[in-house]
Scaffold this motif. Structure first.
Motif, short mmCIF file in Angstrom:
data_model
loop_
_atom_site.label_atom_id
_atom_site.label_comp_id
_atom_site.label_asym_id
_atom_site.label_seq_id
_atom_site.Cartn_x
_atom_site.Cartn_y
_atom_site.Cartn_z
N THR A 83 28.95 -31.96 -19.82
CA THR A 83 29.73 -32.84 -18.95
C THR A 83 31.15 -32.30 -18.75
O THR A 83 31.62 -31.46 -19.52
CB THR A 83 29.84 -34.24 -19.59
N PRO A 84 31.84 -32.82 -17.74
CA PRO A 84 33.25 -32.47 -17.59
C PRO A 84 34.08 -32.80 -18.84
O PRO A 84 35.01 -32.07 -19.17
CB PRO A 84 33.70 -33.28 -16.38
N GLN A 85 33.72 -33.87 -19.54
CA GLN A 85 34.45 -34.22 -20.77
C GLN A 85 34.31 -33.12 -21.82
O GLN A 85 35.27 -32.79 -22.52
CB GLN A 85 33.97 -35.56 -21.32
N VAL A 86 33.12 -32.54 -21.91
CA VAL A 86 32.91 -31.43 -22.84
C VAL A 86 33.74 -30.22 -22.39
O VAL A 86 34.36 -29.55 -23.23
CB VAL A 86 31.41 -31.07 -22.96
N ALA A 87 33.77 -29.96 -21.10
CA ALA A 87 34.58 -28.85 -20.59
C ALA A 87 36.06 -29.05 -20.91
O ALA A 87 36.75 -28.11 -21.31
CB ALA A 87 34.37 -28.69 -19.08
N GLN A 88 36.54 -30.28 -20.75
CA GLN A 88 37.95 -30.57 -21.08
C GLN A 88 38.22 -30.31 -22.55
O GLN A 88 39.22 -29.69 -22.91
CB GLN A 88 38.28 -32.01 -20.71
N ALA A 89 37.32 -30.76 -23.39
CA ALA A 89 37.48 -30.55 -24.83
C ALA A 89 37.41 -29.06 -25.15
O ALA A 89 38.18 -28.55 -25.98
CB ALA A 89 36.41 -31.32 -25.61
N TRP A 90 36.51 -28.35 -24.50
CA TRP A 90 36.36 -26.91 -24.74
C TRP A 90 37.66 -26.18 -24.38
O TRP A 90 38.12 -25.33 -25.14
CB TRP A 90 35.19 -26.36 -23.91
N PHE A 91 38.25 -26.51 -23.26
CA PHE A 91 39.49 -25.85 -22.83
C PHE A 91 40.65 -26.11 -23.78
O PHE A 91 41.51 -25.26 -23.96
CB PHE A 91 39.89 -26.31 -21.42
N GLN A 92 40.67 -27.29 -24.40
CA GLN A 92 41.82 -27.67 -25.22
C GLN A 92 41.62 -27.40 -26.71
O GLN A 92 42.59 -27.40 -27.47
CB GLN A 92 42.11 -29.16 -25.01
N GLY A 93 40.39 -27.17 -27.11
CA GLY A 93 40.10 -27.01 -28.53
C GLY A 93 40.32 -25.59 -29.03
O GLY A 93 40.28 -24.63 -28.26
N LEU A 94 40.54 -25.48 -30.33
CA LEU A 94 40.66 -24.17 -30.96
C LEU A 94 39.29 -23.52 -30.97
O LEU A 94 38.34 -24.06 -31.53
CB LEU A 94 41.21 -24.31 -32.38
N ASN A 95 39.20 -22.35 -30.37
CA ASN A 95 37.90 -21.70 -30.16
C ASN A 95 37.74 -20.52 -31.12
O ASN A 95 38.53 -19.58 -31.07
CB ASN A 95 37.82 -21.23 -28.71
N PRO A 96 36.71 -20.55 -31.99
CA PRO A 96 36.54 -19.46 -32.95
C PRO A 96 36.29 -18.11 -32.29
O PRO A 96 36.68 -17.07 -32.84
CB PRO A 96 35.34 -19.90 -33.79
#
Length: 130
Positions: A83-96
């Motif tokens: 979902t777009p909500q997951v995309a928003q979280a992905w963009f803002q989250g610390l990505n390993p």
């Protein structure tokens, strides 16, 4: 691979390359929300994002446009599966995959020639793994 189902990253690339600034911002705003688009576009307020989408204001420079095109491509990859909500979280989250850095921060602050391919690769991997 069938012609009816092109690679999602290729479809996103083709769409991003053909869009006007207003279309790009409109689509990106639907995927990521106005606040995140403003952050990626290096503006302080969402009013600028609305004006870009309405076509009453142009994006400051070509680097900012390219940053938003890369963000759109990454967002499309993520939203092909989520979902777009997951995309928003992905963009803002610390990505390993990105050494625990947020994709939005990398795109905003980094050299696009260096960080653009990294963010797109991380989005491809996220979309593939789910």
């Amino acid at each position: 691979m069938t012609a009816a189902h092109p690679r999602p990253d290729l479809a996103a690339y083709n769409a991003a390359a053909r869009m006007s600034q207003a279309e790009l911002v409109t689509e990106l705003r639907e995927l990521l929300g106005a606040k995140l688009v403003a952050y990626l576009g290096k503006v302080k307020e969402t009013r600028a994002v609305r004006q870009w989408a309405d076509g009453t204001r142009t994006i400051g420079n070509d680097v900012d446009v390219e940053r938003l095109r890369i963000a759109y491509r990454a967002a499309r990859l993520v939203t092909e599966r989520d979902t777009p909500q997951v995309a928003q979280a992905w963009f803002q989250g610390l990505n390993p995959i990105l050494d625990d850095r947020a994709p939005a921060l990398l795109l905003r602050e980094g050299d696009l020639a260096d960080v653009g391919p990294l963010v797109l690769a991380a989005a491809r991997q996220f979309a593939a793994v789910g």
